[in-house]
Design a protein around this motif. Sequence first.
Motif, short mmCIF file in Angstrom:
data_model
loop_
_atom_site.label_atom_id
_atom_site.label_comp_id
_atom_site.label_asym_id
_atom_site.label_seq_id
_atom_site.Cartn_x
_atom_site.Cartn_y
_atom_site.Cartn_z
N ASP A 1 34.62 46.70 41.92
CA ASP A 1 34.26 47.77 43.14
C ASP A 1 32.89 47.93 42.67
O ASP A 1 32.44 49.23 42.32
CB ASP A 1 35.10 49.03 42.70
CG ASP A 1 34.94 49.94 44.02
OD1 ASP A 1 34.41 49.52 44.92
OD2 ASP A 1 35.38 51.21 43.78
N PRO A 2 31.72 47.04 42.80
CA PRO A 2 32.11 45.65 43.22
C PRO A 2 32.14 44.73 41.98
O PRO A 2 31.73 45.08 40.98
CB PRO A 2 30.86 45.22 44.09
CG PRO A 2 29.81 45.82 43.41
CD PRO A 2 30.20 47.23 42.93
N VAL A 3 32.35 43.33 42.52
CA VAL A 3 32.33 42.25 41.44
C VAL A 3 30.91 42.21 41.06
O VAL A 3 30.05 42.16 42.00
CB VAL A 3 33.03 41.07 42.06
CG1 VAL A 3 32.11 40.48 43.22
CG2 VAL A 3 33.34 39.95 40.87
N HIS A 4 30.82 41.70 39.57
CA HIS A 4 29.38 41.44 39.40
C HIS A 4 29.35 40.25 38.34
O HIS A 4 30.24 39.57 38.04
CB HIS A 4 28.81 42.68 38.79
CG HIS A 4 29.54 43.15 37.55
ND1 HIS A 4 29.67 42.57 36.39
CD2 HIS A 4 30.35 44.36 37.52
CE1 HIS A 4 30.33 43.22 35.79
NE2 HIS A 4 30.88 44.39 36.40
N ILE A 5 28.22 39.81 37.98
CA ILE A 5 28.16 38.47 37.10
C ILE A 5 28.80 38.89 35.84
O ILE A 5 29.27 37.89 34.90
CB ILE A 5 26.50 38.27 36.68
CG1 ILE A 5 25.76 39.20 36.23
CG2 ILE A 5 26.02 37.55 38.20
CD1 ILE A 5 24.51 38.81 35.50
N GLY A 6 29.07 39.89 35.37
CA GLY A 6 29.84 40.26 34.05
C GLY A 6 31.15 39.57 34.22
O GLY A 6 31.92 38.74 33.29
N HIS A 7 31.86 39.91 35.18
CA HIS A 7 33.32 39.33 35.73
C HIS A 7 33.07 38.01 35.70
O HIS A 7 33.94 37.18 35.17
CB HIS A 7 33.77 39.96 37.11
CG HIS A 7 33.64 41.25 37.14
ND1 HIS A 7 33.02 42.09 38.16
CD2 HIS A 7 34.10 42.44 36.38
CE1 HIS A 7 33.23 43.57 37.99
NE2 HIS A 7 34.23 43.46 36.74
N LEU A 8 31.93 37.33 36.51
CA LEU A 8 31.93 36.09 36.89
C LEU A 8 31.75 34.96 35.45
O LEU A 8 32.32 34.11 35.34
CB LEU A 8 31.02 35.80 37.87
CG LEU A 8 31.31 36.28 39.09
CD1 LEU A 8 30.09 36.34 40.12
CD2 LEU A 8 32.69 35.66 40.00
N VAL A 9 30.82 35.60 34.59
CA VAL A 9 30.64 34.91 33.38
C VAL A 9 31.94 34.89 32.41
O VAL A 9 32.39 34.04 31.69
CB VAL A 9 29.45 35.65 32.63
CG1 VAL A 9 29.34 35.20 31.03
CG2 VAL A 9 28.00 35.34 33.53
N ALA A 10 32.65 36.12 32.50
CA ALA A 10 33.64 36.14 31.71
C ALA A 10 34.81 34.83 32.40
O ALA A 10 35.45 34.34 31.33
CB ALA A 10 34.34 37.55 31.69
N ALA A 11 34.81 34.73 33.52
CA ALA A 11 35.93 33.89 34.27
C ALA A 11 35.42 32.75 33.88
O ALA A 11 36.48 31.77 33.59
CB ALA A 11 36.00 34.52 35.79
N THR A 12 34.06 32.30 34.17
CA THR A 12 33.84 30.96 34.15
C THR A 12 33.71 30.45 32.31
O THR A 12 34.20 29.18 32.20
CB THR A 12 32.54 30.63 34.54
OG1 THR A 12 31.48 31.47 34.23
CG2 THR A 12 32.46 30.68 36.41
N TRP A 13 33.48 31.38 31.38
CA TRP A 13 33.42 30.93 30.16
C TRP A 13 34.88 30.88 29.75
O TRP A 13 35.22 30.02 29.12
CB TRP A 13 32.34 32.01 29.33
CG TRP A 13 31.14 31.64 29.29
CD1 TRP A 13 30.37 31.64 30.39
CD2 TRP A 13 30.29 31.54 28.26
NE1 TRP A 13 29.17 31.47 30.31
CE2 TRP A 13 29.03 31.02 28.85
CE3 TRP A 13 30.25 31.39 26.96
CZ2 TRP A 13 27.81 30.92 28.18
CZ3 TRP A 13 29.13 31.33 26.28
CH2 TRP A 13 27.77 31.05 26.88
N ALA A 14 35.81 31.72 30.11
CA ALA A 14 37.28 31.51 29.71
C ALA A 14 37.72 30.15 30.30
O ALA A 14 38.43 29.56 29.67
CB ALA A 14 37.94 32.62 30.16
N ARG A 15 37.32 29.81 31.64
CA ARG A 15 37.80 28.65 32.23
C ARG A 15 37.64 27.54 31.40
O ARG A 15 38.34 26.54 31.17
CB ARG A 15 37.00 28.51 33.53
CG ARG A 15 37.48 27.32 34.30
CD ARG A 15 36.50 26.96 35.40
NE ARG A 15 35.02 26.78 34.84
CZ ARG A 15 33.86 26.80 35.50
NH1 ARG A 15 34.06 27.25 36.80
NH2 ARG A 15 32.87 26.47 34.98
#
Length: 207
Positions: free
Chosen positions: A24-38
């Motif tokens: 609320d809203p999505v941000h780069i912290g979420h996206l870095v966490a997701a891509t690095w975990a991937r």
Amino acid sequence: MAPGADVPGALPGPRVGILGGTFDPVHIGHLVAATWARDALALDRVILMVANDPWQKSTRRQVTPAEDRYAVVAAAVEGVPGLEPGRMEIDRGGPSYTVDTVRALTDLEPTSCLHLIVGADVASDLGTWHDVDALASLVRLVIVDRGGVAPSADPPGWQVERLRIPAIDISSSELRDRLAARSTVDYLIPDPAIRCILRLGLYAGSR
Ligand code: ATP
Ligand code: MG
């Protein structure tokens, strides 16, 4: 048997990450966490699971409608390999309990090895979650660093993996304030997601 443990003779199932959040809203912290975990954990896909009713937050502040938060997440991950928006909790309705989501995913994909990705702030809060012992038996827990949050001990009862990611000291709360003040959020929220926020007229009022 441990969650996701190999059954002798069976082919290993898909490796799936779940990053749950209010976004609320999505941000780069979420996206870095997701891509690095991937990449670090060789996950086939990471689902950014949008909470319908984040019951621990919604009693304290007004949360943006779930469909709007979902639309912004979908815009943010469009075209990003291995990342997808998740709307299971929205479709189920009611308060969002991760254990229900994980059970539903397990029913849909019994061979998947589920990895629940959480930031360090959430990791120290898991004891307050609904039916947490059942949840701990169904997933591997991936704890990612969160800028500004000191790491704490592994929560007991979980199969834990730690993932170091660059410290990104931002939060949705801070971004809501910036958006309400019409300050820039460039580079902190991906461009397509910013366009979606503007198109939907979100966060424009004072909060
Ligand atoms: P809010 O300020 O509204 O709580 P938030 O930025 O914490 O928002 P959430 O939707 O609450 O975002 O978080 C979803 C998940 O993403 C949580 O596991 C949280 O720890 C993680 N996360 C959020 N921001 C970061 C960040 N900057 N770095 C790493 N993980 C993060
Ligand atoms: Mg948070």
